[in-house]
Design a protein around this motif. Structure first.
Motif, short mmCIF file in Angstrom:
data_model
loop_
_atom_site.label_atom_id
_atom_site.label_comp_id
_atom_site.label_asym_id
_atom_site.label_seq_id
_atom_site.Cartn_x
_atom_site.Cartn_y
_atom_site.Cartn_z
N SER A 281 0.77 -1.20 -0.21
CA SER A 281 -0.04 -0.09 -0.05
C SER A 281 0.78 1.45 0.09
N ILE A 282 0.31 2.23 -0.64
CA ILE A 282 1.36 3.35 -0.63
C ILE A 282 1.39 4.25 0.80
N ASP A 283 0.62 3.67 1.56
CA ASP A 283 0.63 4.22 2.95
C ASP A 283 1.62 3.45 3.89
N ASP A 284 2.02 2.53 3.41
CA ASP A 284 2.89 1.72 4.23
C ASP A 284 4.15 2.34 4.47
N ALA A 285 4.67 1.80 5.69
CA ALA A 285 5.78 2.63 6.24
C ALA A 285 7.23 2.35 5.15
N PHE A 286 8.04 3.19 5.01
CA PHE A 286 9.22 3.30 4.11
C PHE A 286 10.19 4.17 4.60
N SER A 287 11.38 3.50 5.00
CA SER A 287 12.62 3.85 5.83
C SER A 287 13.04 5.07 5.32
N GLN A 288 13.38 6.26 5.91
CA GLN A 288 14.33 7.43 5.47
C GLN A 288 15.73 6.96 4.90
N GLU A 289 16.15 6.11 5.31
CA GLU A 289 17.38 5.55 4.61
C GLU A 289 17.23 4.82 3.33
N LYS A 290 16.12 4.40 2.93
CA LYS A 290 15.68 4.11 1.76
C LYS A 290 15.45 5.38 0.75
N MET A 291 14.75 6.00 1.46
CA MET A 291 14.21 7.34 0.76
C MET A 291 15.59 7.97 0.24
N ARG A 292 16.65 8.26 1.14
CA ARG A 292 17.90 8.82 0.78
C ARG A 292 18.46 8.32 -0.25
N LYS A 293 18.52 6.85 -0.07
CA LYS A 293 19.28 6.14 -1.34
C LYS A 293 18.65 6.38 -2.61
N ASP A 294 17.37 6.29 -2.68
CA ASP A 294 16.70 6.59 -3.87
C ASP A 294 16.73 7.95 -4.49
N LEU A 295 16.80 8.75 -3.36
CA LEU A 295 16.80 10.39 -3.63
C LEU A 295 18.37 10.52 -4.51
N GLU A 296 19.07 10.04 -4.01
CA GLU A 296 20.58 10.18 -4.36
C GLU A 296 20.73 9.58 -5.86
N VAL A 297 20.12 8.30 -5.95
CA VAL A 297 20.08 7.74 -7.42
C VAL A 297 19.30 8.84 -8.51
N PHE A 298 18.03 9.00 -7.80
CA PHE A 298 17.16 9.82 -8.79
C PHE A 298 17.96 11.13 -9.15
N LYS A 299 18.67 11.98 -8.29
CA LYS A 299 19.39 13.05 -8.53
C LYS A 299 20.41 12.70 -9.53
N GLU A 300 21.38 11.72 -9.55
CA GLU A 300 22.45 11.28 -10.10
C GLU A 300 21.90 10.95 -11.69
N ILE A 301 20.67 10.35 -11.80
CA ILE A 301 20.07 10.13 -13.07
C ILE A 301 19.89 11.37 -13.86
N ARG A 302 19.49 12.22 -12.91
CA ARG A 302 18.63 13.45 -13.80
C ARG A 302 20.04 14.37 -14.28
N LEU A 303 21.17 14.50 -13.43
CA LEU A 303 22.21 15.12 -13.51
C LEU A 303 23.10 14.81 -14.83
N LYS A 304 22.96 13.41 -15.13
CA LYS A 304 23.92 12.84 -16.15
C LYS A 304 23.05 12.48 -17.42
N THR A 305 21.77 12.29 -17.01
CA THR A 305 21.06 11.96 -18.19
C THR A 305 20.01 13.09 -19.05
N ASN A 306 19.46 13.71 -18.25
CA ASN A 306 18.33 14.67 -18.39
C ASN A 306 18.82 16.09 -19.03
N SER A 307 18.93 16.18 -20.10
CA SER A 307 19.15 17.50 -20.85
C SER A 307 18.21 18.53 -20.55
N GLY A 308 17.00 18.28 -19.94
CA GLY A 308 16.14 19.38 -19.80
C GLY A 308 16.11 19.64 -18.40
N LEU A 309 17.18 19.30 -17.42
CA LEU A 309 17.26 19.76 -16.09
C LEU A 309 17.27 20.98 -15.89
#
Length: 506
Positions: A22-50
């Protein structure tokens, strides 16, 4: 129990233990930070529209905001909304961020928690767009659960991306999926305290209504009052509905193009369309049509070169699809996160041919950008068709227009003989990110994030009334008024016909 059976049961259980159901289930801040770091790196290196519409300082600022939001977050839904806000902030209609299908299935199964009625934006107000509910049709919503409706709407903008800072296009999504967006932003809600005004009344009424389930809300959407008029914003066009031409009187014609999804040069649908255009514009010239209404209000895009071929019948200048186009990488970055059925450790074996294509197509390197070469088909100089229309063009636009639809509409809007009527488009006037979509999967949340990698500058003239970070701005801003809403009338077409009549008599 055999060892094989044990492992089969274990592996069938593991996914439900590892990932939220469920989207309301618990999700750890540690996992959030890992995914946020990956998301930002993808945007910086791949997205010419950033940085197309945002400065480096603005991008850094919103990622700082995201980090601070994680400190306050505890659920999967919290993190999903953070990623959606980042996605929307970039300003590209081709951006898309979505949750796993199992989570979508769990949303569709929810039996309560959803606002019951579809709403619609009319003449600057959000109104009830349902005839058989507890709140009268057309009532202006003032607030829901003591929050002003305009503040609620601003929070829901992130669920429907548009080019630049455009807001009108977001109405397309909110008009249809308001209740789903509300649920995603605020969570499940049992009851809704609604303050509203009846049509033509200054009195504020108050009512508490019960929530309904996901599927029941969309049943109400299908039965919304405005469906006969606005279903064109949401339908998949059949081949025989995509384009049509008709004459109105002796001097006016209407060319309606609802999509450019008709295949490329070799497709039979494209060839049929080219034949249609040739016959139509031959007849227009023969019949001495002086006014041509070009209606692309429901055109969300499609494939080249349908947009360009159409424009060749509406211009007197040489033109190309783009002035320039570039990507931000030489080799596809972050292969292990890219959406693929191939195991991540084997992806390097098949990616070589794609990298070679990118390097062949985008071979001019300048300041860490890789530009499309001048011999590309996208930069091919095209000439006006011999049957090109030379009279007055009246271009009808709406918030639905995007991608190839907005490219075409921008080029027509740039003509000196064109009058633009309607509402600002969701697609940009000067350019957009398009052509080649990439999809990445964030490792911890399995959130899917997609964007188009080619930064395009369209071949359009600079105009004082067109802003770089907006959709196409009409010469006459015309919205459906409330009376026409009640009577299912086309305010914009009627305005255009009146304008032609007025111009012809002068």
């Amino acid at each position: 129990m055999t060892k094989t059976a044990y492992f089969l049961i274990l592996f069938s259980i593991l996914p439900s233990l590892l990932f939220a159901q469920s989207i309301d289930d618990a999700f750890s801040q540690e996992k959030m930070r890992k995914d946020l770091e990956v998301f930002k790196e993808i945007r910086l290196k791949t997205n010419s529209g950033l940085y197309k519409y945002r400065t480096a300082q603005q991008i850094d600022s919103i990622y700082n905001w995201a980090n601070m939001q994680i400190d306050k977050s505890s659920t999967y839904r919290d993190f999903y909304n953070i990623i959606l806000q980042l996605t929307d902030f970039e300003g590209s209609v081709h951006n898309n961020t979505s949750i796993r299908e199992k989570l979508n299935q769990s949303l569709r199964a929810e039996k309560k928690g959803y606002f019951p009625y579809p709403i619609k934006w009319i003449e600057g107000e959000w109104i009830i767009n349902f005839e058989k509910g507890e709140i009268p049709l057309g009532s202006e919503i003032i607030s829901i659960n003591n929050e002003k409706i305009e503040d609620i709407i601003k929070k829901l903008y992130k669920y429907y991306t548009t080019d630049g800072i455009n807001k009108t296009g977001k109405q397309i999504g909110i008009n249809y999926s308001f209740s789903k967006y509300y649920r995603l932003n605020y969570g499940l809600t049992d009851t809704f305290l609604v303050k509203y005004k009846k049509n033509k009344s200054s009195k504020i009424n108050e009512i508490t209504i019960k929530s309904i389930g996901y599927k029941n809300y969309y049943v109400n959407v299908k039965n919304r009052f405005s469906k006969p008029y606005d279903d064109v914003n949401y339908k998949d066009w059949k081949d025989n509905e995509i384009y049509i031409y008709k004459s109105i009187g002796k001097e006016t014609g209407v060319l309606t193009i609802n999509s450019f999804s008709m295949g490329n040069e070799e497709d039979s649908r494209h060839l049929k369309y080219v034949s249609f255009l040739d016959s139509v514009f031959t007849a227009i010239k023969k019949n001495d049509i002086k006014n041509l209404i070009v209606d692309v209000r429901y055109n969300g895009g499609g494939t080249d070169p349908n947009d360009l071929v159409t424009y060749s019948y509406l211009t007197d200048r040489n033109f190309s699809e783009n002035k320039q186009a570039w990507i931000s990488f030489k080799k596809i970055p972050h292969l292990k996160y890219i959406e693929s059925k191939i195991p991540s450790f084997l992806r390097f074996l098949g990616v070589g041919k794609y990298n070679k294509w990118f390097q062949k197509e985008f071979y001019t390197e300048k300041e860490n950008r890789f530009y499309q070469g001048p011999l590309s088909e996208d930069h091919k100089i095209r000439t006006p068709n011999k049957q090109a229309f030379k009279g007055k063009i009246y271009l009808l636009i709406s918030p639905r227009i995007a991608s190839a639809g907005s490219l075409f509409a921008s080029m027509v809007a740039g003509n000196s003989n064109t009058t633009v009527i309607g509402e600002e488009t969701m697609g940009g006037y000067y350019g957009h990110n398009g052509h080649t979509p990439f999809t990445y999967i964030l490792p911890k949340s399995k959130i899917s994030t997609s964007f188009s990698i080619v930064n395009l500058e369209q071949d359009v003239p600079k105009e004082k009334n067109q802003a770089y970070n907006r959709g196409i701005i009409p010469d006459f801003n015309v919205n459906q008024n409330f009376e026409d809403y009640l009577n299912q009338k086309d305010t914009q077409m009627n305005f255009t016909l009146d304008l032609i009549k007025k111009n012809s008599s002068e």
